[in-house]
Design an enzyme around this catalytic site. Structure first.
Site, PDB file in Angstrom:
ATOM      1  CG  HIS A   1      39.264  45.715  41.169  1.00  0.00           C
ATOM      2  ND1 HIS A   1      39.358  46.708  42.100  1.00  0.00           N
ATOM      3  CD2 HIS A   1      40.517  45.199  41.045  1.00  0.00           C
ATOM      4  CE1 HIS A   1      40.627  46.796  42.518  1.00  0.00           C
ATOM      5  NE2 HIS A   1      41.349  45.894  41.886  1.00  0.00           N
TER       6      HIS A   1
ATOM      7  CG  ASP B   1      44.453  44.675  37.772  1.00  0.00           C
ATOM      8  OD1 ASP B   1      45.643  44.460  38.079  1.00  0.00           O
ATOM      9  OD2 ASP B   1      43.527  44.613  38.602  1.00  0.00           O
TER      10      ASP B   1
ATOM     11  CD  GLU C   1      45.569  49.467  44.975  1.00  0.00           C
ATOM     12  OE1 GLU C   1      44.829  49.046  45.856  1.00  0.00           O
ATOM     13  OE2 GLU C   1      46.554  48.833  44.548  1.00  0.00           O
TER      14      GLU C   1
ATOM     15  CG  ASP D   1      43.710  49.338  41.290  1.00  0.00           C
ATOM     16  OD1 ASP D   1      43.593  50.561  41.053  1.00  0.00           O
ATOM     17  OD2 ASP D   1      44.077  48.910  42.404  1.00  0.00           O
TER      18      ASP D   1
ATOM     19  NE  ARG E   1      42.115  49.084  46.706  1.00  0.00           N
ATOM     20  CZ  ARG E   1      41.799  47.835  46.362  1.00  0.00           C
ATOM     21  NH1 ARG E   1      40.722  47.247  46.857  1.00  0.00           N
ATOM     22  NH2 ARG E   1      42.560  47.165  45.532  1.00  0.00           N
TER      23      ARG E   1
ATOM     24  CD1 TRP F   1      50.121  43.857  37.826  1.00  0.00           C
ATOM     25  CD2 TRP F   1      50.428  41.665  38.099  1.00  0.00           C
ATOM     26  NE1 TRP F   1      49.099  43.385  38.599  1.00  0.00           N
ATOM     27  CE2 TRP F   1      49.252  42.053  38.787  1.00  0.00           C
ATOM     28  CE3 TRP F   1      50.794  40.320  38.117  1.00  0.00           C
ATOM     29  CZ2 TRP F   1      48.469  41.137  39.507  1.00  0.00           C
ATOM     30  CZ3 TRP F   1      50.021  39.406  38.824  1.00  0.00           C
ATOM     31  CH2 TRP F   1      48.883  39.822  39.511  1.00  0.00           C
TER      32      TRP F   1
ATOM     33  CD  GLU G   1      40.258  44.311  44.944  1.00  0.00           C
ATOM     34  OE1 GLU G   1      39.600  44.948  45.797  1.00  0.00           O
ATOM     35  OE2 GLU G   1      41.489  44.405  44.821  1.00  0.00           O
TER      36      GLU G   1
END
Ligand code: BGC
Length: 909
Positions: free
Chosen positions: A757, A476, A469, A463, A467, A533, A736
């Site tokens: 993103h 995505d 993540e 993504d 950060r 997703w 993002e």
């Protein structure tokens, strides 16, 4: 006669790959010729284990013979069984429609990996470990060995739980980073293969490896460390074949030596700490005294899969020099690399022994010019280097990467940083797309999409890269997958990612929202899949099929997809999909698409794609049953969410765009729904409100419904919220969220505010397919049958788009000047194309200066065939070659500029 030659030989997904495990690798090629209308009528492939025998055609493991076929993509090897650790060479020749043979291609090659577990003679060795809370030191491992006679070939196969960097006699082996990359380590680990023939020498040799934490035990997202375990370990095997035909294998085992070294910690999220005073000079060379090093820990066998990596490795793909440097109030230096990117910096510096340099990485700056790091959450993104004080030193980290444009350098006073260079990494996929238009903002937006793909295609489609993540979010990934395939040859990358998705699939059949999957749910039976997703498990194979003709990927994952469909039906027996997690059209702006409508649309879409894929692989019964399921879900969707006047529950741009794209509406309602959609856009001052899902569907459906000008207005909008708003405010990657930064409020939502993103960059697909007009024909997978159907609009004076498909480069350039539309089109060999030209009543169309119809030929007999008028376009069919069409252009600026619709919903295709 034009010369004809097959080129660009590929084995499976790669050019000359080393170490593949596919027993019947698929071979592909392009053909180069200037001849117009080239179609392949036959091919002959020769494969040999000996290059000389291939050259003089004296010995083969496979001679396909002359096969009458136009296939040049994914031809299955069909010779004698291929052997472990063996190298194969191949060439191909083709025949044109007139039966004329081409020259032979240059030689391509591949090598087989270790095909059975018993071919692995090596042992797992690694650290003598103890549970570690914080980051830990990287292990250095080495082994000396002697070579007594001339070597013909030498190959290293290596795998690791962790990330490994291998060296031989002091030289780095290969250019890969973080090998063998991220997989679900509970289920499988990859290995990589390197040709090291040139690095060996007669006499003493040494092999070394450095073992970092990587995804195995380093921090991932907010889940902390040691998600797969703590036992960092690797398995390495050097297969040597001597000139005299004998063989020897040097393997990782308890006879190796291990030590800690200068890498005090190295973690993807946190960064690296490197103390150059602790370097072991010459540690990976023969003759190094390792008597003080200890024996490594030996581990038992791994029970899961050990597979060759099928995607291209992560490499440093380019370098960036600073565009500005300044000193901050704190005394630190601030370096601006001019581009938000992913990788790290390499520094050249001098200073005293023990002095320190700290590099902090950030994407954006605070208003006072300092680096903004709030959006990194707990990721520290900091590298620290401690100098050894021996003249000029060079440093770059080994086992970490950062998302950044800016680097803050804080150093002891005696330190002089002479040079700083940005190192850009990503999986080494071949760039395949390009777009230039008359609008500088659109060009920058296109560049930002490319940069965001570079930044996030790091082992899995992440993504974001900065950060805490950096996960393979499936939503995505599916939204962006088509754009990604235009930008780069992403076939192998997504094939690997499908394995991650399949490995993550729950026993219930549910696909997950991230892959590899990390969440530690104890009771999987209660796991609820997320609409938009989890559906990636169906949408990604379908995308790879329509772009690359990859039928095998469908076969490989057919059972997994069927289990997913069965799960959906079981959990939603009434066919309205209410059983879903809540993300929905994530990050939409004041426009909530009701969850059940959103989820049911994806349910129907999956059923439709399953019907198409079943058909593609010859499963006609399943095709019919998924087709019927699609119709039933569609009917339920209409009953539940669509009003008689075409309004769709929630009345959001995303709701309309999904229904239109996914073919959920009857013909009459389509027109009404499209009108409601445009009314909403207009009411919002020609602004977008969609989140990361609607964004993919919006511009294509506007064009299919005839609202071409509305699509251009959204593209060119530069007030908030819009794509060009970020461009106008200095973005060099896709943000993002629409509102991550605004003139009014500055930075917002630091907890979720990445500036890198790709999801909102899914408009890239529209740019290629509609603005440039390069698309496939809806009835044929891949680009064997091409459609060139640009949506021309006077808001731009020209668009020049190119895409290298599996057959070669397609180009579509159009311009509008003085009411004349000019189209330059290149069609690659072994394809045909339907070319859509704007049509004003009665106006003639010229090709290369000749009016058509009337026989525009190039003297070879290849002609342009008039297919007639479809919508407001005149359509010609042409074979390979370069064409130039001119005709009068009728303005399309009216609210409904008319469409080229022939009843096919191409958006979905
Ligand atoms: C990610 C998104 C992802 C989402 C799920 C976020 O934290 O950055 O891109 O799809 O979670 O809703």
């Amino acid at each position: 006669m034009h010369s004809i030659i097959p080129t660009h030989l590929k084995t499976e997904y790669l050019v000359n790959p080393l170490g593949i495990d596919s027993p019947r690798p698929r071979l592909s090629w392009m053909t180069e010729t200037k001849a117009r209308g080239f179609l392949q009528s036959a091919y002959r492939i020769l494969v040999s284990a000996d290059k000389r025998q291939l050259l003089d055609e004296s010995g083969f493991v496979w001679d396909s013979g002359k096969v009458n076929s136009d296939q040049s993509v994914f031809v299955n090897y069909d010779g004698t069984p291929l052997l472990s650790n063996e190298r194969y060479y191949w060439k191909v020749r083709v025949w044109d429609a007139g039966g004329n043979p081409s020259e032979w291609s240059d030689i391509g090659e591949w090598s087989m990996g270790l095909l059975s577990r018993s071919d692995w003679k090596a042992n797992w060795i690694g650290e003598v470990f103890a549970p570690v809370e914080g980051s830990r030191e990287a292990g250095f491992f080495r082994k000396s060995f002697a070579i007594g006679r001339p070597v013909r070939s030498a190959t290293i196969h290596a795998t690791a739980f962790g990330a490994i960097e291998i060296s031989l006699n002091g030289s780095r082996v290969g250019e890969d980073y973080f090998a063998p990359e991220w997989t679900d380590y509970h289920t499988r680990v990859h290995y990589r293969t390197y040709d090291v023939t040139a690095l060996l020498r007669e006499g003493s040799n040494a092999v070394g490896s450095i073992l970092g934490e990587g995804w195995y035990s380093g921090h991932i997202a907010w889940y902390g460390k040691n998600l797969y375990g703590e036992a960092l370990r690797f398995m390495l095997q050097l297969n040597i074949r001597y000139e005299d035909g004998t063989e020897e294998t040097i393997v990782s085992d308890a006879s190796w030596k291990e030590s800690k070294g200068p890498i005090l910690c190295s973690d993807f999220l946190m960064g690296e700490r490197y103390d150059a005073r602790l370097e072991h000079g010459g540690w990976n060379e023969a003759g190094f005294d390792d008597s003080a090093w200890r024996s490594p820990h030996a581990f038992g066998d791994f029970k899961g899969w050990i597979h060759a990596q099928i995607s291209p490795p992560i490499r440093v793909m380019e370098e960036k020099e600073p565009i500005a440097k300044q000193t901050l109030a704190s005394g630190a230096q601030l370096v601006d690399l001019g581009q938000n990117m992913v990788g790290w910096v390499r520094i050249r510096l001098t200073g005293e022994r023990g002095s320190t340099v700290t590099l902090r990485y950030a994407e954006v700056l605070n208003p006072d010019g300092s680096i903004y790091t709030d959006n990194l959450r707990t990721a520290k993104q900091t590298d620290t280097y401690i100098l050894k004080g021996e003249g000029e030193e060079r440093y770059e980290p080994k086992f970490t990467f950062h998302g950044f444009r800016y680097v803050e350098i804080a150093a002891s006073a005696d330190v002089n940083v002479i040079e700083i260079t940005g190192r850009v990494i990503h999986n080494a996929m071949k760039p395949t797309g390009g777009l230039v238009t008359s609008d500088a903002g659109v060009n920058r937006l296109f560049g930002n999409i490319l940069w965001t793909q570079r930044a996030n295609f790091i082992s899995v489609p992440t993504d974001c890269p900065q950060r805490d993540e950096r996960m393979g979010w499936t939503g995505d990934a599916q939204i962006f997958s088509r754009t990604a395939t235009y930008n780069m040859d992403a076939a192998g990358f997504f094939a690997k990612y499908m394995t991650d998705i399949a490995d993550a699939q729950r026993k219930t059949g549910a696909f997950t929202d991230t892959a590899p999957f990390l969440k530690g749910f104890s009771d999987w039976s209660t796991f609820v899949a997320s609409a938009g997703w989890a559906d990636a498990g169906v949408i990604i194979p379908w995308t790879m099929y329509v772009v690359y003709e990859d039928r095998k990927l469908i076969e490989d994952h057919y059972d997994a997809m069927a289990a997913w469909m069965a799960y959906l039906v079981k959990m939603n027996p009434g066919l309205l999909r209410t059983d879903t997690q809540y993300y929905g059209d994530w990050l939409s702006l004041n426009a909530n698409t009701p969850m059940d409508a959103f989820a049911t649309a994806y349910f129907a879409y999956c059923a439709k794609l399953m019907a198409d894929m079943s058909e593609a692989v010859g499963r006609t019964e399943q095709a019919a049953s998924y087709g019927a399921l699609f119709e039933r879900i569609r009917a339920r969707y209409n009953e539940a969410f669509v009003a008689e006047d075409g309004r769709i529950a929630g009345e959001t741009q995303t709701g309309y765009a999904m229904a239109l794209f996914m073919d959920l509406l009857p013909e009459e309602t389509r027109r009404q729904a499209a009108a409601h959609l445009v009314a909403d856009i207009e009411r919002r001052g020609w602004h977008i409100t969609t989140g990361i899902h609607g964004i993919k569907y919006l511009l294509p459906v506007l064009c299919e419904a005839g609202y071409e000008d509305a699509a251009y207005r959204l593209l060119l909008q530069d007030t908030y919220p819009s794509w060009l708003y970020s461009v106008r405010n200095g973005a060099t990657t896709i943000w993002e969220r629409w509102d991550g930064w605004t003139e009014e409020k500055g930075f917002q939502n630091p907890g979720m505010n990445s500036f890198n993103h790709y999801a909102l960059g899914a408009v890239g697909e529209w740019m290629y397919r509609y603005m440039g007009g390069i698309d496939r024909h809806p009835d044929t997978p891949g680009f064997k049958h091409i459609q060139i159907r640009p949506i021309m609009n006077e808001r731009l004076s020209f668009v020049d788009c190119r895409y290298e498909c599996s057959y070669g480069t397609i180009r579509s350039r159009w311009s509008i000047e003085d009411d004349i539309a000019d189209m330059q089109v290149t069609i690659p060999p072994n394809t045909i194309a339907d070319i859509y030209i704007p049509y004003a009543d009665g106006e003639p169309v010229y090709e290369s200066g000749q009016p058509i119809p009337g026989g525009a030929t190039d003297g070879t007999g290849a002609s342009v065939i008039d297919l007639g008028i479809i919508g407001n376009r005149r359509v010609f069919q042409a074979g390979s070659g370069e064409y130039r069409f001119r005709t009068r252009f009728k303005s399309s600026k009216s609210p409904n500029g008319g469409s080229a619709n022939d009843g096919t919903n191409r958006a979905q295709r």
